[in-house]
Design an enzyme around this catalytic site. Structure first.
Site, PDB file in Angstrom:
ATOM      1  N   ASN A   7     -64.855  10.900 110.511  1.00 54.22           N
ATOM      2  CA  ASN A   7     -64.977  11.488 109.121  1.00 54.22           C
ATOM      3  C   ASN A   7     -67.058  12.049 108.887  1.00 54.22           C
ATOM      4  O   ASN A   7     -67.302  13.128 108.368  1.00 54.22           O
ATOM      5  CB  ASN A   7     -64.261  11.234 107.864  1.00 54.22           C
ATOM      6  CG  ASN A   7     -63.362  12.111 108.008  1.00 54.22           C
ATOM      7  OD1 ASN A   7     -63.228  13.222 108.721  1.00 54.22           O
ATOM      8  ND2 ASN A   7     -61.702  11.455 107.244  1.00 54.22           N
TER       9      ASN A   7
ATOM     10  N   HIS B 252     -56.993   2.968 111.188  1.00 49.45           N
ATOM     11  CA  HIS B 252     -56.789   4.338 110.500  1.00 49.45           C
ATOM     12  C   HIS B 252     -56.494   5.281 112.076  1.00 49.45           C
ATOM     13  O   HIS B 252     -57.070   5.451 112.339  1.00 49.45           O
ATOM     14  CB  HIS B 252     -58.540   4.962 110.473  1.00 49.45           C
ATOM     15  CG  HIS B 252     -58.876   6.152 109.993  1.00 49.45           C
ATOM     16  ND1 HIS B 252     -59.580   7.103 110.110  1.00 49.45           N
ATOM     17  CD2 HIS B 252     -57.788   6.971 108.814  1.00 49.45           C
ATOM     18  CE1 HIS B 252     -59.322   7.860 109.723  1.00 49.45           C
ATOM     19  NE2 HIS B 252     -58.851   7.710 108.520  1.00 49.45           N
TER      20      HIS B 252
HETATM   21  N1  LIG Z   1     -52.627  13.193 105.765  1.00 51.07           N
HETATM   22  C1  LIG Z   1     -53.442  11.889 106.959  1.00 51.07           C
HETATM   23  O1  LIG Z   1     -53.843  13.332 107.591  1.00 51.07           O
HETATM   24  C2  LIG Z   1     -54.888  11.452 106.722  1.00 51.07           C
HETATM   25  C3  LIG Z   1     -55.168  10.415 108.225  1.00 51.07           C
HETATM   26  C4  LIG Z   1     -55.452   9.490 108.578  1.00 51.07           C
HETATM   27  C5  LIG Z   1     -55.187   8.503 106.772  1.00 51.07           C
HETATM   28  N2  LIG Z   1     -54.757   9.104 105.732  1.00 51.07           N
HETATM   29  C6  LIG Z   1     -54.519   7.969 105.204  1.00 51.07           C
HETATM   30  O2  LIG Z   1     -52.875   7.805 105.526  1.00 51.07           O
HETATM   31  C7  LIG Z   1     -52.082   6.875 103.405  1.00 51.07           C
HETATM   32  C8  LIG Z   1     -51.439   7.676 103.503  1.00 51.07           C
HETATM   33  O3  LIG Z   1     -51.439   8.923 103.692  1.00 51.07           O
HETATM   34  P1  LIG Z   1     -50.027  10.384 103.961  1.00 51.07           P
HETATM   35  O4  LIG Z   1     -50.589  11.238 104.451  1.00 51.07           O
HETATM   36  O5  LIG Z   1     -49.209   9.675 104.580  1.00 51.07           O
HETATM   37  O6  LIG Z   1     -49.242  10.487 102.599  1.00 51.07           O
HETATM   38  P2  LIG Z   1     -48.060  10.856 101.997  1.00 51.07           P
HETATM   39  O7  LIG Z   1     -48.254  11.087 100.490  1.00 51.07           O
HETATM   40  O8  LIG Z   1     -47.296  11.378 103.318  1.00 51.07           O
HETATM   41  O9  LIG Z   1     -47.541   9.289 102.445  1.00 51.07           O
HETATM   42  C9  LIG Z   1     -47.826   7.969 101.191  1.00 51.07           C
HETATM   43  C10 LIG Z   1     -46.380   7.573 100.598  1.00 51.07           C
HETATM   44  O10 LIG Z   1     -46.536   6.327 100.587  1.00 51.07           O
HETATM   45  C11 LIG Z   1     -46.027   6.028  99.438  1.00 51.07           C
HETATM   46  N3  LIG Z   1     -45.869   4.999  98.581  1.00 51.07           N
HETATM   47  C12 LIG Z   1     -46.461   5.016  97.214  1.00 51.07           C
HETATM   48  N4  LIG Z   1     -46.560   3.818  96.557  1.00 51.07           N
HETATM   49  C13 LIG Z   1     -45.675   2.714  97.220  1.00 51.07           C
HETATM   50  C14 LIG Z   1     -45.847   1.884  96.970  1.00 51.07           C
HETATM   51  N5  LIG Z   1     -46.245   1.165  95.852  1.00 51.07           N
HETATM   52  N6  LIG Z   1     -45.122   0.948  98.782  1.00 51.07           N
HETATM   53  C15 LIG Z   1     -44.289   1.897  99.407  1.00 51.07           C
HETATM   54  N7  LIG Z   1     -44.772   2.517  99.197  1.00 51.07           N
HETATM   55  C16 LIG Z   1     -45.087   3.988  98.075  1.00 51.07           C
HETATM   56  C17 LIG Z   1     -45.109   6.919  99.058  1.00 51.07           C
HETATM   57  O11 LIG Z   1     -43.640   7.556  98.424  1.00 51.07           O
HETATM   58  C18 LIG Z   1     -45.376   8.224 100.260  1.00 51.07           C
HETATM   59  O12 LIG Z   1     -43.749   8.746 100.567  1.00 51.07           O
HETATM   60  C19 LIG Z   1     -53.460   7.545 103.093  1.00 51.07           C
HETATM   61  O13 LIG Z   1     -54.084   6.341 102.507  1.00 51.07           O
HETATM   62  C20 LIG Z   1     -54.528   8.312 103.734  1.00 51.07           C
HETATM   63  O14 LIG Z   1     -55.701   8.470 103.158  1.00 51.07           O
HETATM   64  C21 LIG Z   1     -54.473   9.953 106.148  1.00 51.07           C
END
Ligand SMILES: NC(=O)c1ccc[n+]([C@@H]2O[C@H](COP(=O)([O-])OP(=O)(O)OC[C@H]3O[C@@H](n4cnc5c(N)ncnc54)[C@H](O)[C@@H]3O)[C@@H](O)[C@H]2O)c1
Length: 374
Positions: free
Chosen positions: A191, A141
């Site tokens: 969190n 994470h």
């Molecule tokens: N944004 C944050 O601050 C944060 C922090 C820690 C963890 N996270 C976790 O990280 C993960 C991603 O978050 P994010 O903010 O980068 O989201 P995001 O929406 O910016 O990116 C997600 C990406 O995944 C792609 N995707 C979806 N289905 C897919 C598939 N089957 N194969 C390949 N790519 C696919 C989407 O097209 C998109 O580009 C989530 O699980 C989120 O909970 C986010």
């Protein structure tokens, strides 16, 4: 196992950041998304990080070229994982979609390959159940923005093997991160401890104990936090705060129920800075602060620190993480000036017991004195 090749699934905000810190630190990386346009967008985001690195003098042109030469993009997840040593998944936060992706990756990846998820809130054990290798499944994470944030929470499932933990730690360290270990549990460390503070601050506001301005000012000036809870929530996004709190509410119970003020703001579309309105109004230059309640700053800080100290002690009682890791996670992942156990030492355990005991008698079991403090 010595990890050489990493496949990052998802090229969004987190995926592109993880790909960046991986390629920058010598790993071969393939970054995957569902179509070429999204892969290109991820690459563009990553190039911006590279340019920032060059502009800040942290990276030479030669190093930037080296980084880019270790990086490729793909729309074919199965091909990308077939010679990977580690897969880090960073797609949408949806259990069913993630399980589907992991089942597909599991059948295409080599037997030695470790599968990691960057989920913020989903169960590592349930995700691992979609694969035939729960011993090689782990949570990694990262925090946003990935290139800047030093913390990596490593989340252990019931069946995660010691080898898998060691590999994840070694990769995190090579990516320039400080790693902490947490057992699979709602909110992991950061969190889990941030939400009680946020929730308490809103409840104080609802009860009329103090205004948001008084609370934010006290937490910055006396608590030495980089931002008060209301400004921080507006910055992070009230929708994200609401979702994180709702996960804990669902998994742990009523003591994490999102307060009505937060739910109503989210419902009305006031989700913080990105919508120009959250707890504060960012569109109106002439927004008047609320009439001060005259709350004492020292009291505000102690009143908000105690629930965090209490929650940290529950993590110890439930054997989810150790004190050193909890202190480090809060300092690096939430920019707290002190870890909760350092705060507890400063107040003294007798004072903590007395303060939390008084909260319990006034406000009920959500403030019960933790086992280790009794
Ligand atoms: N944004 C944050 O601050 C944060 C922090 C820690 C963890 N996270 C976790 O990280 C993960 C991603 O978050 P994010 O903010 O980068 O989201 P995001 O929406 O910016 O990116 C997600 C990406 O995944 C792609 N995707 C979806 N289905 C897919 C598939 N089957 N194969 C390949 N790519 C696919 C989407 O097209 C998109 O580009 C989530 O699980 C989120 O909970 C986010």
């Amino acid at each position: 196992m010595d990890v050489k090749k990493i496949a990052v699934i998802g090229s969004g905000l987190m995926g592109s950041g993880i790909a960046y810190v991986s390629a920058w630190n010598g790993f071969e990386v393939t970054m995957v998304d569902i179509n070429q346009d999204l892969v290109d967008k991820g690459m563009e985001r990553l190039r911006t990080d590279v340019m920032t690195g060059i502009d800040k003098g942290k990276m030479s042109i030669t190093q930037a070229e080296g980084l880019m030469s270790r990086l490729s993009g793909s729309v074919d997840a199965e091909a990308a994982v077939k010679d990977a040593d580690l897969v880090i998944e960073a797609i949408f936060e949806n259990m069913e979609v993630k399980k589907e992706v992991f089942a597909k990756i599991d059948s295409a990846a080599p037997a030695h390959c470790i599968l990691a998820t960057n989920t913020s809130s989903l169960s590592i054990d349930e995700l691992a159940s979609a694969t035939s290798r729960p011993d090689k499944f782990i949570g990694m994470h990262y925090f946003s923005p990935v290139p800047a944030m030093k913390l990596l929470e490593i989340v252990l499932g019931d069946k995660t093997s010691a080898d898998t933990i060691n590999v994840a730690k070694a990769v995190g360290e090579k990516q320039g991160k400080k790693t902490v270990l947490a057992k699979n549990s709602p909110g992991f460390i950061v969190n889990r401890l941030l939400m009680p503070v946020m929730r308490e601050a809103i409840l104080m506001l609802e009860r009329g104990d103090a205004t948001k301005e008084e609370i934010d000012t006290a937490m910055v000036s006396v608590g030495k936090a980089p931002a008060g809870p209301f400004s921080l929530a507006d910055f992070v996004g009230l929708d994200i705060t609401f979702n994180a709190m709702s996960t804990l509410y669902r998994e742990i119970g009523d003591c994490f129920k999102p307060p009505e003020t937060l739910a109503k703001l989210v419902e009305s579309g006031a989700i913080g800075m990105k919508s120009k309105k959250g707890f504060y109004d960012y569109a109106a230059d002439d927004a008047e602060p609320e009439e001060p309640k005259g709350a004492d700053s020292e009291w505000i800080v102690e009143r908000l620190n105690m629930p965090a100290i209490r929650e940290a002690m529950i993590l110890i009682d439930d054997e989810i993480a150790n004190k050193e890791d909890i202190n480090m996670a809060m300092k690096l992942g939430a920019s707290w000036p002190m870890g909760p156990f350092e705060m507890a030492d400063r107040y003294g355990l007798d004072r903590c017991r007395e303060f939390i005991g008084k909260l319990e008698s006034e406000l009920g079991e959500c403030y019960s004195v933790p086992k280790s403090l009794k």
